[in-house]
Design a protein around this motif. Structure first.
Motif, PDB file in Angstrom:
ATOM      1  N   UNK A 164       7.161  48.998  30.316  1.00  0.00           N
ATOM      2  CA  UNK A 164       8.492  49.428  30.769  1.00  0.00           C
ATOM      3  C   UNK A 164       9.034  48.349  31.688  1.00  0.00           C
ATOM      4  N   UNK A 165      10.351  48.274  31.766  1.00  0.00           N
ATOM      5  CA  UNK A 165      10.916  47.270  32.670  1.00  0.00           C
ATOM      6  C   UNK A 165      12.422  47.315  32.714  1.00  0.00           C
ATOM      7  N   UNK A 166      12.967  46.384  33.452  1.00  0.00           N
ATOM      8  CA  UNK A 166      14.421  46.266  33.529  1.00  0.00           C
ATOM      9  C   UNK A 166      14.806  44.816  33.785  1.00  0.00           C
ATOM     10  N   UNK A 167      16.068  44.542  33.486  1.00  0.00           N
ATOM     11  CA  UNK A 167      16.659  43.249  33.850  1.00  0.00           C
ATOM     12  C   UNK A 167      17.828  43.584  34.762  1.00  0.00           C
ATOM     13  N   UNK A 168      17.881  42.938  35.907  1.00  0.00           N
ATOM     14  CA  UNK A 168      18.964  43.172  36.863  1.00  0.00           C
ATOM     15  C   UNK A 168      19.872  41.945  36.877  1.00  0.00           C
ATOM     16  N   UNK A 169      21.139  42.155  36.526  1.00  0.00           N
ATOM     17  CA  UNK A 169      22.118  41.068  36.583  1.00  0.00           C
ATOM     18  C   UNK A 169      22.805  41.206  37.934  1.00  0.00           C
ATOM     19  N   UNK A 170      22.190  40.636  38.957  1.00  0.00           N
ATOM     20  CA  UNK A 170      22.671  40.776  40.329  1.00  0.00           C
ATOM     21  C   UNK A 170      23.048  39.434  40.894  1.00  0.00           C
ATOM     22  N   UNK A 171      22.838  39.250  42.196  1.00  0.00           N
ATOM     23  CA  UNK A 171      23.169  37.959  42.814  1.00  0.00           C
ATOM     24  C   UNK A 171      22.322  36.867  42.153  1.00  0.00           C
ATOM     25  N   UNK A 172      21.127  37.223  41.706  1.00  0.00           N
ATOM     26  CA  UNK A 172      20.428  36.410  40.700  1.00  0.00           C
ATOM     27  C   UNK A 172      20.022  37.376  39.593  1.00  0.00           C
ATOM     28  N   UNK A 173      19.527  36.837  38.497  1.00  0.00           N
ATOM     29  CA  UNK A 173      19.084  37.710  37.403  1.00  0.00           C
ATOM     30  C   UNK A 173      17.571  37.807  37.470  1.00  0.00           C
ATOM     31  N   UNK A 174      17.079  39.037  37.408  1.00  0.00           N
ATOM     32  CA  UNK A 174      15.628  39.250  37.474  1.00  0.00           C
ATOM     33  C   UNK A 174      15.163  40.116  36.334  1.00  0.00           C
ATOM     34  N   UNK A 175      13.968  39.831  35.832  1.00  0.00           N
ATOM     35  CA  UNK A 175      13.310  40.749  34.906  1.00  0.00           C
ATOM     36  C   UNK A 175      12.049  41.257  35.597  1.00  0.00           C
ATOM     37  N   UNK A 176      11.910  42.569  35.609  1.00  0.00           N
ATOM     38  CA  UNK A 176      10.763  43.219  36.255  1.00  0.00           C
ATOM     39  C   UNK A 176      10.097  44.080  35.201  1.00  0.00           C
ATOM     40  N   UNK A 177       8.780  43.955  35.015  1.00  0.00           N
ATOM     41  CA  UNK A 177       8.139  44.771  33.985  1.00  0.00           C
ATOM     42  C   UNK A 177       6.727  45.156  34.393  1.00  0.00           C
ATOM     43  N   UNK A 178       6.211  46.155  33.673  1.00  0.00           N
ATOM     44  CA  UNK A 178       4.809  46.527  33.812  1.00  0.00           C
ATOM     45  C   UNK A 178       4.226  46.815  32.434  1.00  0.00           C
ATOM     46  N   UNK A 179       2.963  46.485  32.263  1.00  0.00           N
ATOM     47  CA  UNK A 179       2.230  46.936  31.071  1.00  0.00           C
ATOM     48  C   UNK A 179       1.074  47.826  31.529  1.00  0.00           C
ATOM     49  N   UNK A 180       1.203  48.347  32.740  1.00  0.00           N
ATOM     50  CA  UNK A 180       0.140  49.184  33.289  1.00  0.00           C
ATOM     51  C   UNK A 180      -0.852  48.389  34.116  1.00  0.00           C
ATOM     52  N   UNK A 181      -0.525  47.131  34.368  1.00  0.00           N
ATOM     53  CA  UNK A 181      -1.387  46.277  35.212  1.00  0.00           C
ATOM     54  C   UNK A 181      -0.555  45.745  36.372  1.00  0.00           C
ATOM     55  N   UNK A 182       0.087  46.656  37.083  1.00  0.00           N
ATOM     56  CA  UNK A 182       0.922  46.254  38.203  1.00  0.00           C
ATOM     57  C   UNK A 182       2.340  45.935  37.750  1.00  0.00           C
ATOM     58  N   UNK A 183       3.195  45.715  38.738  1.00  0.00           N
ATOM     59  CA  UNK A 183       4.617  45.445  38.482  1.00  0.00           C
ATOM     60  C   UNK A 183       4.905  44.012  38.914  1.00  0.00           C
ATOM     61  N   UNK A 184       5.550  43.266  38.022  1.00  0.00           N
ATOM     62  CA  UNK A 184       5.762  41.847  38.300  1.00  0.00           C
ATOM     63  C   UNK A 184       7.227  41.486  38.063  1.00  0.00           C
ATOM     64  N   UNK A 185       7.782  40.690  38.972  1.00  0.00           N
ATOM     65  CA  UNK A 185       9.195  40.339  38.901  1.00  0.00           C
ATOM     66  C   UNK A 185       9.382  38.844  38.692  1.00  0.00           C
ATOM     67  N   UNK A 186      10.371  38.503  37.871  1.00  0.00           N
ATOM     68  CA  UNK A 186      10.653  37.104  37.503  1.00  0.00           C
ATOM     69  C   UNK A 186      12.134  36.846  37.736  1.00  0.00           C
ATOM     70  N   UNK A 187      12.429  35.752  38.401  1.00  0.00           N
ATOM     71  CA  UNK A 187      13.816  35.398  38.662  1.00  0.00           C
ATOM     72  C   UNK A 187      14.243  34.318  37.676  1.00  0.00           C
ATOM     73  N   UNK A 188      15.447  34.493  37.134  1.00  0.00           N
ATOM     74  CA  UNK A 188      15.937  33.553  36.122  1.00  0.00           C
ATOM     75  C   UNK A 188      16.441  32.286  36.789  1.00  0.00           C
ATOM     76  N   UNK A 189      15.929  31.157  36.318  1.00  0.00           N
ATOM     77  CA  UNK A 189      16.427  29.863  36.797  1.00  0.00           C
ATOM     78  C   UNK A 189      17.351  29.316  35.711  1.00  0.00           C
TER      79      UNK A 189
END
Ligand code: AHM
Ligand code: MG
Length: 338
Positions: A164-189
């Protein structure tokens, strides 16, 4: 410069590293997550043009492909479909924008996953330049491999999500997801066109400092919900007062509370007896993310993740965020599920 480069981890590298921790993994889920990340980059590039695209659209112009310029939410839906349905990894998608689940096109092999998504949540905020997001939920199909997907493949409880996850189109764009091994966030460069690991192993505080709700619905809430909101304000119940923050864009409200601590509420009210938000592609994926980060999600009576859906577009009340704040909601709304 060298040490900076050495620390850069792309979303592709990270997903692959996580896959290697699971010996039986086939790589299909990893590829599915790349597909979503690619769709997110394309949607992002259009979201960033929103004001300009609106001008073009209102002038009735045609784009270089000869197509009428689409509204962003329709564009996001088409982009997700295109990225998912022709890969052989998915048998069916369910989108907020489509009445029925959409199968793979004729001649295209059906894969073992089902993806449910809201392509552009909060899209009423586009015109006023407020953050919006894409939310997704991934299940393994229940029907036999190889054949067409069926509605029952979509109607699984949140507990059965494999990602499960989401992409946030905010002041920067981030994708945050989990596959059941914690939650990890990535910022778009945008300069290199990659999502880079910026928020590994996100955990959310047990007690939040924010509460997020549309306060204008106060007269429509029943007395128990009204008391809960007073409690979050620190009135009448000795609870530490919280600060109010409500953007009205679920991904943005959820993301702030996930990082800083807080509770997002969309309760049932007299006009919307099940609230507004959709269980399968809004509530359940955020519930999985939140539980993975140490938080909790409830419909006010029990875990969101335990609800077994009966309809694709089923709605549910939602209380999600810091664990103690969501438990308080359950205590104050105590009673059986309506
Ligand atoms: P949408 O899926 O039509 O965009 O609606 C969902 C949005 C959420 O992002 C947000 O939390 C909620 O609607 C806000 O609703 P309201 O205007 O009733 O407060
Ligand atoms: Mg939505």
């Amino acid at each position: 410069m060298t040490s900076q480069l050495a620390r850069v981890i792309t979303i592709e590298r990270f997903i692959l590293d996580q896959e290697e921790l699971i010996p039986e993994a086939t790589g299909e889920l990893s590829n599915l997550l790349y597909d979503i990340a690619l769709a997110a980059k394309i949607i992002n590039s259009h979201v960033r043009m929103a004001g300009l695209a609106d001008i073009i659209g209102s002038a009735g112009l045609i784009n270089v492909q000869g197509e009428v310029v689409q509204k962003l939410d329709e564009f996001a839906n088409a982009t997700m479909k295109h990225a998912l349905l022709r890969t052989g990894r998915v048998c069916l998608i369910g989108s907020e924008e489509d009445v029925d689940p959409v199968p793979t096109p004729p001649g295209q092999a059906a894969g073992k996953y089902v993806v449910l998504y809201d392509p552009l949540d909060g899209s009423s905020n586009i015109d006023v330049n407020v953050s919006i997001g894409t939310i997704f939920s991934v299940h393994k199909r229940l029907s036999p491999d190889g054949g067409a997907g069926v509605l029952a493949d979509c109607l699984q409880s949140g507990r059965d999500q494999v990602a499960a996850g989401y992409v946030l189109y905010g002041s920067s764009t981030m994708m945050v997801y989990t596959t059941g091994q914690g939650v990890h966030g990535f910022t778009y460069d945008p300069s290199i066109g990659e999502f880079l690991l910026s928020h590994p192993n996100i955990t959310t505080p047990a007690l939040g400092k924010y509460y997020s709700v549309n306060e204008s619905y106060f007269p429509r809430w029943d007395a128990r919900v009204q008391s809960l909101m007073k409690c979050y304000k620190g009135l009448d119940c000795g609870y530490e007062p919280k600060t109010s923050r409500y953007i009205g864009s679920l991904v943005a409200d959820f993301h702030r509370n996930l990082i800083a601590g807080g509770v997002f509420c969309y309760p049932a009210d007299s006009k919307s007896p099940l609230g507004k938000l959709r269980l399968l592609y809004e509530c359940a994926p955020l519930a999985m993310l939140c539980e993975q980060a140490g938080g909790y999600a409830s419909d006010g009576h029990g875990p969101i993740l335990d609800i077994v859906p009966t309809e694709l577009h089923q709605r549910s009340p939602l209380f999600v965020g810091s664990r103690d704040d969501v438990r308080l909601a359950e205590e104050m709304l105590a009673g059986p599920r309506p």
